[in-house]
Design a protein around this motif. Sequence first.
Motif, PDB file in Angstrom:
ATOM      1  N   LEU A  89      30.254  18.213  -7.912  1.00 62.25           N
ATOM      2  CA  LEU A  89      29.068  17.679  -8.241  1.00 62.25           C
ATOM      3  C   LEU A  89      28.701  16.385  -7.548  1.00 62.25           C
ATOM      4  CD1 LEU A  89      27.996  19.172 -11.569  1.00 62.25           C
ATOM      5  CD2 LEU A  89      28.217  20.484  -9.559  1.00 62.25           C
ATOM      6  N   SER A  90      27.541  16.276  -6.975  1.00 58.29           N
ATOM      7  CA  SER A  90      27.103  15.014  -6.679  1.00 58.29           C
ATOM      8  C   SER A  90      25.996  14.676  -7.079  1.00 58.29           C
ATOM      9  CB  SER A  90      27.042  14.922  -5.184  1.00 58.29           C
ATOM     10  OG  SER A  90      28.504  15.339  -4.409  1.00 58.29           O
ATOM     11  N   CYS A  91      25.533  13.413  -7.268  1.00 61.96           N
ATOM     12  CA  CYS A  91      24.445  12.720  -7.733  1.00 61.96           C
ATOM     13  C   CYS A  91      23.981  11.783  -7.083  1.00 61.96           C
ATOM     14  CB  CYS A  91      24.521  12.398  -9.133  1.00 61.96           C
ATOM     15  SG  CYS A  91      22.988  11.646  -9.846  1.00 61.96           S
ATOM     16  N   ALA A  92      22.913  11.807  -6.242  1.00 63.98           N
ATOM     17  CA  ALA A  92      22.453  10.620  -5.645  1.00 63.98           C
ATOM     18  C   ALA A  92      21.356   9.739  -6.076  1.00 63.98           C
ATOM     19  CB  ALA A  92      21.821  11.324  -4.106  1.00 63.98           C
ATOM     20  N   ALA A  93      21.465   8.624  -6.140  1.00 59.16           N
ATOM     21  CA  ALA A  93      20.553   7.633  -6.927  1.00 59.16           C
ATOM     22  C   ALA A  93      19.620   6.874  -5.800  1.00 59.16           C
ATOM     23  CB  ALA A  93      21.026   6.627  -7.918  1.00 59.16           C
ATOM     24  N   SER A  94      18.560   6.638  -6.120  1.00 52.27           N
ATOM     25  CA  SER A  94      17.638   5.808  -5.415  1.00 52.27           C
ATOM     26  C   SER A  94      18.074   4.456  -5.371  1.00 52.27           C
ATOM     27  CB  SER A  94      16.068   6.195  -5.640  1.00 52.27           C
ATOM     28  OG  SER A  94      15.812   5.843  -6.789  1.00 52.27           O
ATOM     29  N   ARG A  95      18.653   3.861  -6.290  1.00 50.90           N
ATOM     30  CA  ARG A  95      18.961   2.523  -6.207  1.00 50.90           C
ATOM     31  C   ARG A  95      20.370   2.302  -7.135  1.00 50.90           C
ATOM     32  NH1 ARG A  95      17.952   0.356 -11.081  1.00 50.90           N
ATOM     33  NH2 ARG A  95      15.970   0.851 -12.201  1.00 50.90           N
ATOM     34  N   TYR A  96      20.940   1.286  -7.083  1.00 52.59           N
ATOM     35  CA  TYR A  96      21.859   0.938  -7.995  1.00 52.59           C
ATOM     36  C   TYR A  96      21.754   1.029  -9.327  1.00 52.59           C
ATOM     37  CZ  TYR A  96      25.828  -1.456 -10.267  1.00 52.59           C
ATOM     38  OH  TYR A  96      26.777  -2.111 -11.156  1.00 52.59           O
ATOM     39  N   THR A  97      22.686   1.953 -10.063  1.00 55.46           N
ATOM     40  CA  THR A  97      22.529   2.034 -11.725  1.00 55.46           C
ATOM     41  C   THR A  97      23.898   1.254 -12.372  1.00 55.46           C
ATOM     42  OG1 THR A  97      23.293   3.955 -11.884  1.00 55.46           O
ATOM     43  CG2 THR A  97      20.859   3.439 -11.519  1.00 55.46           C
ATOM     44  N   GLY A  98      23.705   0.637 -13.292  1.00 52.77           N
ATOM     45  CA  GLY A  98      25.155   0.048 -14.141  1.00 52.77           C
ATOM     46  C   GLY A  98      25.908   1.067 -14.606  1.00 52.77           C
ATOM     47  N   SER A  99      25.220   2.391 -15.120  1.00 56.38           N
ATOM     48  CA  SER A  99      25.823   3.384 -15.982  1.00 56.38           C
ATOM     49  C   SER A  99      25.406   4.693 -15.377  1.00 56.38           C
ATOM     50  CB  SER A  99      25.780   3.284 -17.270  1.00 56.38           C
ATOM     51  OG  SER A  99      24.440   3.044 -17.696  1.00 56.38           O
ATOM     52  N   SER A 100      26.098   5.724 -15.278  1.00 53.31           N
ATOM     53  CA  SER A 100      25.785   6.996 -14.895  1.00 53.31           C
ATOM     54  C   SER A 100      26.653   8.179 -15.766  1.00 53.31           C
ATOM     55  CB  SER A 100      25.797   7.360 -13.449  1.00 53.31           C
ATOM     56  OG  SER A 100      27.144   6.911 -12.837  1.00 53.31           O
ATOM     57  N   GLY A 101      26.057   9.229 -15.900  1.00 48.84           N
ATOM     58  CA  GLY A 101      26.754  10.346 -16.672  1.00 48.84           C
ATOM     59  C   GLY A 101      26.256  11.686 -16.266  1.00 48.84           C
ATOM     60  N   TRP A 102      27.074  12.738 -16.819  1.00 50.44           N
ATOM     61  CA  TRP A 102      26.927  14.030 -16.384  1.00 50.44           C
ATOM     62  C   TRP A 102      26.829  14.681 -17.867  1.00 50.44           C
ATOM     63  CZ3 TRP A 102      25.619  16.111 -11.994  1.00 50.44           C
ATOM     64  CH2 TRP A 102      26.007  15.500 -10.797  1.00 50.44           C
ATOM     65  N   PHE A 103      25.795  15.640 -17.840  1.00 56.60           N
ATOM     66  CA  PHE A 103      25.659  16.570 -19.136  1.00 56.60           C
ATOM     67  C   PHE A 103      25.430  17.876 -18.557  1.00 56.60           C
ATOM     68  CE2 PHE A 103      24.587  12.954 -22.019  1.00 56.60           C
ATOM     69  CZ  PHE A 103      24.367  11.920 -21.291  1.00 56.60           C
ATOM     70  N   ARG A 104      25.374  18.731 -19.629  1.00 58.02           N
ATOM     71  CA  ARG A 104      25.202  20.154 -19.202  1.00 58.02           C
ATOM     72  C   ARG A 104      24.449  20.673 -20.497  1.00 58.02           C
ATOM     73  NH1 ARG A 104      31.601  22.062 -19.363  1.00 58.02           N
ATOM     74  NH2 ARG A 104      31.863  21.988 -21.627  1.00 58.02           N
ATOM     75  N   GLN A 105      23.674  22.073 -20.186  1.00 58.10           N
ATOM     76  CA  GLN A 105      22.929  22.706 -21.135  1.00 58.10           C
ATOM     77  C   GLN A 105      22.899  24.012 -20.659  1.00 58.10           C
ATOM     78  OE1 GLN A 105      18.757  21.221 -21.564  1.00 58.10           O
ATOM     79  NE2 GLN A 105      18.798  21.650 -23.764  1.00 58.10           N
ATOM     80  N   THR A 106      23.162  24.880 -21.871  1.00 57.82           N
ATOM     81  CA  THR A 106      23.004  26.312 -21.443  1.00 57.82           C
ATOM     82  C   THR A 106      21.746  26.882 -22.505  1.00 57.82           C
ATOM     83  OG1 THR A 106      24.345  26.694 -23.421  1.00 57.82           O
ATOM     84  CG2 THR A 106      25.230  26.823 -21.183  1.00 57.82           C
ATOM     85  N   PRO A 107      20.912  27.977 -22.031  1.00 62.01           N
ATOM     86  CA  PRO A 107      19.775  28.558 -22.665  1.00 62.01           C
ATOM     87  C   PRO A 107      19.907  28.416 -24.273  1.00 62.01           C
ATOM     88  CG  PRO A 107      20.200  29.545 -20.655  1.00 62.01           C
ATOM     89  CD  PRO A 107      21.366  28.893 -21.022  1.00 62.01           C
ATOM     90  N   GLY A 108      19.070  27.789 -25.152  1.00 61.55           N
ATOM     91  CA  GLY A 108      19.086  27.994 -26.682  1.00 61.55           C
ATOM     92  C   GLY A 108      20.097  27.073 -27.405  1.00 61.55           C
ATOM     93  N   ASN A 109      20.557  26.108 -26.401  1.00 63.01           N
ATOM     94  CA  ASN A 109      21.581  25.196 -26.885  1.00 63.01           C
ATOM     95  C   ASN A 109      21.091  23.750 -26.589  1.00 63.01           C
ATOM     96  OD1 ASN A 109      23.761  27.050 -27.994  1.00 63.01           O
ATOM     97  ND2 ASN A 109      23.995  27.735 -25.979  1.00 63.01           N
ATOM     98  N   GLU A 110      21.758  22.756 -27.449  1.00 68.62           N
ATOM     99  CA  GLU A 110      21.486  21.347 -27.031  1.00 68.62           C
ATOM    100  C   GLU A 110      22.231  21.074 -26.049  1.00 68.62           C
ATOM    101  OE1 GLU A 110      20.422  19.703 -31.498  1.00 68.62           O
ATOM    102  OE2 GLU A 110      22.140  18.985 -30.406  1.00 68.62           O
ATOM    103  N   ARG A 111      21.539  19.849 -25.188  1.00 69.47           N
ATOM    104  CA  ARG A 111      22.422  19.142 -24.111  1.00 69.47           C
ATOM    105  C   ARG A 111      23.471  18.643 -24.313  1.00 69.47           C
ATOM    106  NH1 ARG A 111      18.297  15.771 -21.703  1.00 69.47           N
ATOM    107  NH2 ARG A 111      18.886  14.309 -23.146  1.00 69.47           N
ATOM    108  N   GLU A 112      24.651  18.680 -23.931  1.00 69.14           N
ATOM    109  CA  GLU A 112      26.022  18.277 -24.255  1.00 69.14           C
ATOM    110  C   GLU A 112      26.428  17.225 -23.082  1.00 69.14           C
ATOM    111  OE1 GLU A 112      30.672  20.124 -24.573  1.00 69.14           O
ATOM    112  OE2 GLU A 112      29.096  21.191 -23.471  1.00 69.14           O
ATOM    113  N   GLY A 113      26.869  16.138 -23.645  1.00 70.60           N
ATOM    114  CA  GLY A 113      27.501  15.162 -22.735  1.00 70.60           C
ATOM    115  C   GLY A 113      28.787  15.604 -22.153  1.00 70.60           C
ATOM    116  N   VAL A 114      29.040  15.241 -20.997  1.00 68.05           N
ATOM    117  CA  VAL A 114      30.205  15.710 -20.201  1.00 68.05           C
ATOM    118  C   VAL A 114      31.139  14.503 -19.684  1.00 68.05           C
ATOM    119  CG1 VAL A 114      31.272  16.932 -18.273  1.00 68.05           C
ATOM    120  CG2 VAL A 114      29.197  17.929 -19.323  1.00 68.05           C
ATOM    121  N   ALA A 115      30.502  13.649 -19.255  1.00 69.09           N
ATOM    122  CA  ALA A 115      31.349  12.316 -18.847  1.00 69.09           C
ATOM    123  C   ALA A 115      30.172  11.347 -18.426  1.00 69.09           C
ATOM    124  CB  ALA A 115      32.138  12.848 -17.480  1.00 69.09           C
TER     125      ALA A 115
END
Length: 120
Positions: free
Chosen positions: A20-46
């Motif tokens: 997976l790739s994530c393109a940001a419009s400018r520099y950020t000091g931290s970034s993360g990946w999360f995931r979510q399935t229907p009916g469930n809370e969002r989960e931090g991945v990395a």
Amino acid sequence: QVQLVESGGGSVQAGGSLRLSCAASRYTGSSGWFRQTPGNEREGVAAIWVRSGVIQYADSVKGRFTISRDNANNMTYLQMNSLKPEDTAMYYCAADFSSGFWANGRWEYWGQGTQVTVSS
């Protein structure tokens, strides 16, 4: 404001890989990946912090997923190997962590998500 655009999702068989790739419009000091399935809370991945070099992973993905950054191009990646059906979810990129615990705390910016489907 920061715009985040994810790409690289798709369908893959169990045991396969996706990046997976994530393109940001400018520099950020931290970034993360999360995931979510229907009916469930969002989960931090990395998550990754540039200045400190700290990287965090959810226990469920340790040893299989790798988060990385290309700071020159404002990109964040998630290499996903040995995928399992339970990894199926909408994956979201986030940037600029501000408070709380990284996996369920406050992140300032979010992308629209990219779907990952892993079949058995």
